[in-house]
Design a protein around this motif. Sequence first.
Motif, PDB file in Angstrom:
ATOM      1  N   GLN A  29       0.872  -1.171   0.000  1.00 15.33           N
ATOM      2  CA  GLN A  29       0.000   0.000   0.000  1.00 15.33           C
ATOM      3  C   GLN A  29       0.908   1.219   0.000  1.00 15.33           C
ATOM      4  O   GLN A  29       1.694   1.431   0.916  1.00 15.33           O
ATOM      5  N   LEU A  30       0.811   1.996  -1.058  1.00 20.83           N
ATOM      6  CA  LEU A  30       1.633   3.186  -1.214  1.00 20.83           C
ATOM      7  C   LEU A  30       0.733   4.403  -1.175  1.00 20.83           C
ATOM      8  O   LEU A  30      -0.344   4.403  -1.776  1.00 20.83           O
ATOM      9  N   SER A  31       1.157   5.442  -0.485  1.00 21.66           N
ATOM     10  CA  SER A  31       0.350   6.658  -0.371  1.00 21.66           C
ATOM     11  C   SER A  31       1.205   7.875  -0.635  1.00 21.66           C
ATOM     12  O   SER A  31       2.386   7.912  -0.272  1.00 21.66           O
ATOM     13  N   CYS A  32       0.591   8.873  -1.267  1.00 18.54           N
ATOM     14  CA  CYS A  32       1.264  10.144  -1.490  1.00 18.54           C
ATOM     15  C   CYS A  32       0.232  11.203  -1.846  1.00 18.54           C
ATOM     16  O   CYS A  32      -0.908  10.886  -2.177  1.00 18.54           O
ATOM     17  N   ASP A  33       0.634  12.442  -1.734  1.00 21.01           N
ATOM     18  CA  ASP A  33      -0.196  13.540  -2.202  1.00 21.01           C
ATOM     19  C   ASP A  33       0.204  13.841  -3.633  1.00 21.01           C
ATOM     20  O   ASP A  33       1.390  13.887  -3.962  1.00 21.01           O
ATOM     21  N   ILE A  34      -0.795  14.004  -4.486  1.00 20.42           N
ATOM     22  CA  ILE A  34      -0.527  14.372  -5.874  1.00 20.42           C
ATOM     23  C   ILE A  34      -1.160  15.735  -6.143  1.00 20.42           C
ATOM     24  O   ILE A  34      -2.137  16.112  -5.499  1.00 20.42           O
ATOM     25  N   PHE A  35      -0.585  16.446  -7.061  1.00 23.26           N
ATOM     26  CA  PHE A  35      -1.025  17.786  -7.405  1.00 23.26           C
ATOM     27  C   PHE A  35      -1.583  17.784  -8.832  1.00 23.26           C
ATOM     28  O   PHE A  35      -1.289  16.873  -9.614  1.00 23.26           O
ATOM     29  N   PRO A  36      -2.369  18.787  -9.188  1.00 22.30           N
ATOM     30  CA  PRO A  36      -2.938  18.829 -10.541  1.00 22.30           C
ATOM     31  C   PRO A  36      -1.886  18.775 -11.650  1.00 22.30           C
ATOM     32  O   PRO A  36      -2.172  18.330 -12.764  1.00 22.30           O
ATOM     33  N   THR A  37      -0.662  19.185 -11.352  1.00 26.07           N
ATOM     34  CA  THR A  37       0.402  19.170 -12.359  1.00 26.07           C
ATOM     35  C   THR A  37       1.049  17.792 -12.527  1.00 26.07           C
ATOM     36  O   THR A  37       1.778  17.572 -13.490  1.00 26.07           O
ATOM     37  N   ASP A  38       0.798  16.868 -11.592  1.00 31.32           N
ATOM     38  CA  ASP A  38       1.352  15.518 -11.690  1.00 31.32           C
ATOM     39  C   ASP A  38       0.599  14.728 -12.752  1.00 31.32           C
ATOM     40  O   ASP A  38      -0.627  14.754 -12.808  1.00 31.32           O
ATOM     41  N   THR A  39       1.343  14.028 -13.589  1.00 29.85           N
ATOM     42  CA  THR A  39       0.713  13.207 -14.622  1.00 29.85           C
ATOM     43  C   THR A  39       0.812  11.730 -14.229  1.00 29.85           C
ATOM     44  O   THR A  39       1.741  11.331 -13.522  1.00 29.85           O
ATOM     45  N   PRO A  40      -0.128  10.915 -14.703  1.00 33.05           N
ATOM     46  CA  PRO A  40      -0.060   9.483 -14.422  1.00 33.05           C
ATOM     47  C   PRO A  40       1.246   8.854 -14.913  1.00 33.05           C
ATOM     48  O   PRO A  40       1.814   7.987 -14.250  1.00 33.05           O
ATOM     49  N   LYS A  41       1.745   9.324 -16.038  1.00 28.73           N
ATOM     50  CA  LYS A  41       3.007   8.784 -16.565  1.00 28.73           C
ATOM     51  C   LYS A  41       4.169   9.112 -15.626  1.00 28.73           C
ATOM     52  O   LYS A  41       5.029   8.271 -15.372  1.00 28.73           O
ATOM     53  N   ASP A  42       4.189  10.340 -15.087  1.00 32.21           N
ATOM     54  CA  ASP A  42       5.232  10.717 -14.127  1.00 32.21           C
ATOM     55  C   ASP A  42       5.136   9.879 -12.852  1.00 32.21           C
ATOM     56  O   ASP A  42       6.156   9.455 -12.299  1.00 32.21           O
ATOM     57  N   LEU A  43       3.913   9.659 -12.383  1.00 33.47           N
ATOM     58  CA  LEU A  43       3.722   8.852 -11.180  1.00 33.47           C
ATOM     59  C   LEU A  43       4.195   7.418 -11.406  1.00 33.47           C
ATOM     60  O   LEU A  43       4.879   6.837 -10.556  1.00 33.47           O
ATOM     61  N   ALA A  44       3.868   6.847 -12.557  1.00 32.10           N
ATOM     62  CA  ALA A  44       4.322   5.490 -12.880  1.00 32.10           C
ATOM     63  C   ALA A  44       5.850   5.441 -13.002  1.00 32.10           C
ATOM     64  O   ALA A  44       6.479   4.483 -12.549  1.00 32.10           O
ATOM     65  N   SER A  45       6.442   6.481 -13.571  1.00 32.09           N
ATOM     66  CA  SER A  45       7.909   6.542 -13.681  1.00 32.09           C
ATOM     67  C   SER A  45       8.565   6.573 -12.308  1.00 32.09           C
ATOM     68  O   SER A  45       9.622   5.971 -12.111  1.00 32.09           O
ATOM     69  N   GLU A  46       7.952   7.269 -11.363  1.00 29.88           N
ATOM     70  CA  GLU A  46       8.493   7.291 -10.000  1.00 29.88           C
ATOM     71  C   GLU A  46       8.417   5.906  -9.370  1.00 29.88           C
ATOM     72  O   GLU A  46       9.336   5.497  -8.661  1.00 29.88           O
ATOM     73  N   LEU A  47       7.329   5.177  -9.640  1.00 33.74           N
ATOM     74  CA  LEU A  47       7.214   3.822  -9.107  1.00 33.74           C
ATOM     75  C   LEU A  47       8.302   2.917  -9.683  1.00 33.74           C
ATOM     76  O   LEU A  47       8.845   2.059  -8.982  1.00 33.74           O
ATOM     77  N   VAL A  48       8.637   3.108 -10.955  1.00 31.97           N
ATOM     78  CA  VAL A  48       9.731   2.352 -11.571  1.00 31.97           C
ATOM     79  C   VAL A  48      11.057   2.773 -10.932  1.00 31.97           C
ATOM     80  O   VAL A  48      11.868   1.918 -10.544  1.00 31.97           O
ATOM     81  N   HIS A  49      11.267   4.076 -10.796  1.00 35.15           N
ATOM     82  CA  HIS A  49      12.516   4.603 -10.234  1.00 35.15           C
ATOM     83  C   HIS A  49      12.798   4.032  -8.846  1.00 35.15           C
ATOM     84  O   HIS A  49      13.931   3.678  -8.523  1.00 35.15           O
ATOM     85  N   TYR A  50      11.756   3.930  -8.022  1.00 35.17           N
ATOM     86  CA  TYR A  50      11.928   3.422  -6.659  1.00 35.17           C
ATOM     87  C   TYR A  50      11.704   1.914  -6.561  1.00 35.17           C
ATOM     88  O   TYR A  50      11.595   1.360  -5.473  1.00 35.17           O
ATOM     89  N   ALA A  51      11.648   1.245  -7.703  1.00 35.53           N
ATOM     90  CA  ALA A  51      11.599  -0.217  -7.820  1.00 35.53           C
ATOM     91  C   ALA A  51      10.339  -0.838  -7.214  1.00 35.53           C
ATOM     92  O   ALA A  51      10.367  -1.974  -6.755  1.00 35.53           O
ATOM     93  N   PHE A  52       9.220  -0.117  -7.239  1.00 38.50           N
ATOM     94  CA  PHE A  52       7.966  -0.709  -6.807  1.00 38.50           C
ATOM     95  C   PHE A  52       7.303  -1.495  -7.932  1.00 38.50           C
ATOM     96  O   PHE A  52       6.563  -2.443  -7.671  1.00 38.50           O
ATOM     97  N   ILE A  53       7.553  -1.089  -9.182  1.00 39.19           N
ATOM     98  CA  ILE A  53       7.014  -1.810 -10.334  1.00 39.19           C
ATOM     99  C   ILE A  53       8.123  -1.976 -11.370  1.00 39.19           C
ATOM    100  O   ILE A  53       9.101  -1.230 -11.369  1.00 39.19           O
ATOM    101  N   ASN A  54       7.932  -2.941 -12.276  1.00 40.68           N
ATOM    102  CA  ASN A  54       8.861  -3.135 -13.388  1.00 40.68           C
ATOM    103  C   ASN A  54       8.571  -2.109 -14.470  1.00 40.68           C
ATOM    104  O   ASN A  54       7.436  -1.674 -14.642  1.00 40.68           O
ATOM    105  N   GLU A  55       9.598  -1.766 -15.213  1.00 44.60           N
ATOM    106  CA  GLU A  55       9.431  -0.812 -16.312  1.00 44.60           C
ATOM    107  C   GLU A  55       8.412  -1.323 -17.333  1.00 44.60           C
ATOM    108  O   GLU A  55       7.662  -0.534 -17.914  1.00 44.60           O
ATOM    109  N   GLU A  56       8.353  -2.638 -17.530  1.00 44.61           N
ATOM    110  CA  GLU A  56       7.404  -3.219 -18.473  1.00 44.61           C
ATOM    111  C   GLU A  56       5.956  -2.956 -18.063  1.00 44.61           C
ATOM    112  O   GLU A  56       5.048  -2.966 -18.892  1.00 44.61           O
ATOM    113  N   ASP A  57       5.718  -2.747 -16.773  1.00 43.67           N
ATOM    114  CA  ASP A  57       4.365  -2.520 -16.264  1.00 43.67           C
ATOM    115  C   ASP A  57       3.995  -1.043 -16.185  1.00 43.67           C
ATOM    116  O   ASP A  57       2.854  -0.713 -15.855  1.00 43.67           O
TER     117      ASP A  57
END
Length: 83
Positions: A29-57
């Motif tokens: 379970q991951l939680s964070c505050d997101i702002f109107p300027t945050d994009t879903p692609k940026d959020l997914a990239s952060e999950l990849v960066h911090y190794a929560f998901i694979n880049e393929e996903d």
Amino acid sequence: MHCNLESNEEGTKTHLSLFLKMDDKLHRQLSCDIFPTDTPKDLASELVHYAFINEEDSEKVAAFLEDSISRHRVRALAAGSNQ
């Protein structure tokens, strides 16, 4: 995978709780505050960066977040117009 979104009173940020079921059968379970300027692609990239998901996903997760955030915004607008 599912998520919960809650906006603050001012509508300046939204709290995102993302629930992931991993291949190792453990849940995250991951939680964070997101702002109107945050994009879903940026959020997914952060999950990849911090190794929560694979880049393929990342595209699948970004599409899921896009759909969830869009539905949340529509509900928030509808609730605001009913007040």
